[in-house]
Design a protein around this motif. Sequence first.
Motif, PDB file in Angstrom:
ATOM      1  N   SER A  59       0.832  -1.206   0.000  1.00 40.47           N
ATOM      2  CA  SER A  59       0.000   0.000   0.000  1.00 40.47           C
ATOM      3  C   SER A  59       0.865   1.255   0.000  1.00 40.47           C
ATOM      4  O   SER A  59       0.559   2.234  -0.690  1.00 40.47           O
ATOM      5  N   LEU A  60       1.963   1.237   0.771  1.00 42.33           N
ATOM      6  CA  LEU A  60       2.853   2.395   0.810  1.00 42.33           C
ATOM      7  C   LEU A  60       3.530   2.602  -0.541  1.00 42.33           C
ATOM      8  O   LEU A  60       3.732   3.748  -0.983  1.00 42.33           O
ATOM      9  N   ASN A  61       3.869   1.518  -1.209  1.00 40.72           N
ATOM     10  CA  ASN A  61       4.453   1.642  -2.545  1.00 40.72           C
ATOM     11  C   ASN A  61       3.459   2.283  -3.506  1.00 40.72           C
ATOM     12  O   ASN A  61       3.823   3.134  -4.331  1.00 40.72           O
ATOM     13  N   ARG A  62       2.189   1.890  -3.407  1.00 37.01           N
ATOM     14  CA  ARG A  62       1.156   2.464  -4.271  1.00 37.01           C
ATOM     15  C   ARG A  62       0.956   3.940  -3.959  1.00 37.01           C
ATOM     16  O   ARG A  62       0.738   4.750  -4.856  1.00 37.01           O
ATOM     17  N   VAL A  63       1.032   4.295  -2.673  1.00 40.19           N
ATOM     18  CA  VAL A  63       0.898   5.703  -2.291  1.00 40.19           C
ATOM     19  C   VAL A  63       1.940   6.545  -3.022  1.00 40.19           C
ATOM     20  O   VAL A  63       1.631   7.589  -3.612  1.00 40.19           O
ATOM     21  N   LYS A  64       3.182   6.076  -3.004  1.00 32.43           N
ATOM     22  CA  LYS A  64       4.266   6.830  -3.647  1.00 32.43           C
ATOM     23  C   LYS A  64       4.122   6.827  -5.169  1.00 32.43           C
ATOM     24  O   LYS A  64       4.367   7.851  -5.822  1.00 32.43           O
ATOM     25  N   GLU A  65       3.715   5.695  -5.736  1.00 33.70           N
ATOM     26  CA  GLU A  65       3.535   5.610  -7.188  1.00 33.70           C
ATOM     27  C   GLU A  65       2.460   6.568  -7.687  1.00 33.70           C
ATOM     28  O   GLU A  65       2.553   7.106  -8.800  1.00 33.70           O
ATOM     29  N   LEU A  66       1.448   6.801  -6.849  1.00 31.28           N
ATOM     30  CA  LEU A  66       0.302   7.613  -7.246  1.00 31.28           C
ATOM     31  C   LEU A  66       0.436   9.081  -6.845  1.00 31.28           C
ATOM     32  O   LEU A  66      -0.524   9.841  -6.932  1.00 31.28           O
TER      33      LEU A  66
END
Length: 285
Positions: A238-245
Motif C-alpha cells: 500500500s505504501l508503494n502504491r501511495v508513492k507511485e500515485l
Amino acid sequence: MTLKANKQRHAGCAVLGALCAALVFASPAVAQQAPGTFLGAVLITDDATAASEFYSAIFGWDMERSKDGGFVVRHRGRMIGGISPLQNARREIEESFWLVGLMVEDVDQALNAARKAKATIHEEVERVSDYGRFAVVADRQEAPVLLVEPGIKPLARTEGHGSWVWAELWTDDIPDAADFYADVLGVGHDTVDRAGEAYHVLTSAGEPRCGIVEIPEELENVEPGWAPYVAVSDLGASLNRVKELGGRVIFGETEHPAEGSVALIGDPSGAVLFIYQIGSHEEAK
C-alpha cells in the motif's frame, strides 16, 4: 489533522508513541454503535476527481459521482463516507483534510451543547437522504468534526482491506478537549497504559471509541484535528502504491506487538490519514 509539508520530516519520532498506543484498538471488528463511535469520514479536497482515483487504487473503494461534484465512497457495496470539493465548503478552507464523523444520539441536542461549550458552528443540522442528520462544528482548539445522528441507512462499518478501524484527535489541550467531547457527544474519558505511557480515549458503553493525542511542542507543523485509520491487507504494498500515485509516506511502518503496523500518509492534495496493517491474528478479508 493537518500536517504542513515543509516540516513533515520532523514528525517521525514524535508520533511513534501515539501510533503504537492506537494499534491496540485498531481492529476491523464492528463494535456496537454508541455515542462517540467513529462512523465514517468525508474528504474535503481541492481535486475530488484525483482524490477518488487515488483512494480507489489504494483501498479498493468504489466511487459514485454525487450531484455536488464530489463522490459517495462505498466499500463492499456500502456507503462509508464521501469526497467533497473544497469550494463547496461553507467556510474558508485552505488545505485538504479528512472530516471525521462521530455518532451522537440527537444531533440537535449535540449542536446546542456545542454552542454552550463555545464551539465554532460551521454547518447547521442537515438531513442527507436516509443516512441521517449531520452538523459540522469545531472544538475549542479549532479541530473540525462531523456530528452524525444515524438514519435508517447509517454510514456502514465494514471489515477487511479498505475499512475504517479507528479515529484519533490530535490536540494541544487533552483535558479541555476531553471535557468538550464529553459535553457534546455524551462520552466518558479514560486512559490506558501502553508501553509505560498513558493513551487517552473517549469511551461509551464501556468501550473505547476514539483516541486523543497531545501534539508535542516541537511539532509546530501539526494543527489540531481528527485523523481516520484505514485497514490494509499489505502495508508495504500500500505504501508503494501511495508513492507511485503521487502521495507521500510521512511516517513509515512501525512494528508493534499487537501484530500489526501503521503508517501516516498524505494524499496528493495534502490530506493525511493513517493506514493500519491487518494483523496475522485477523482475517484479511
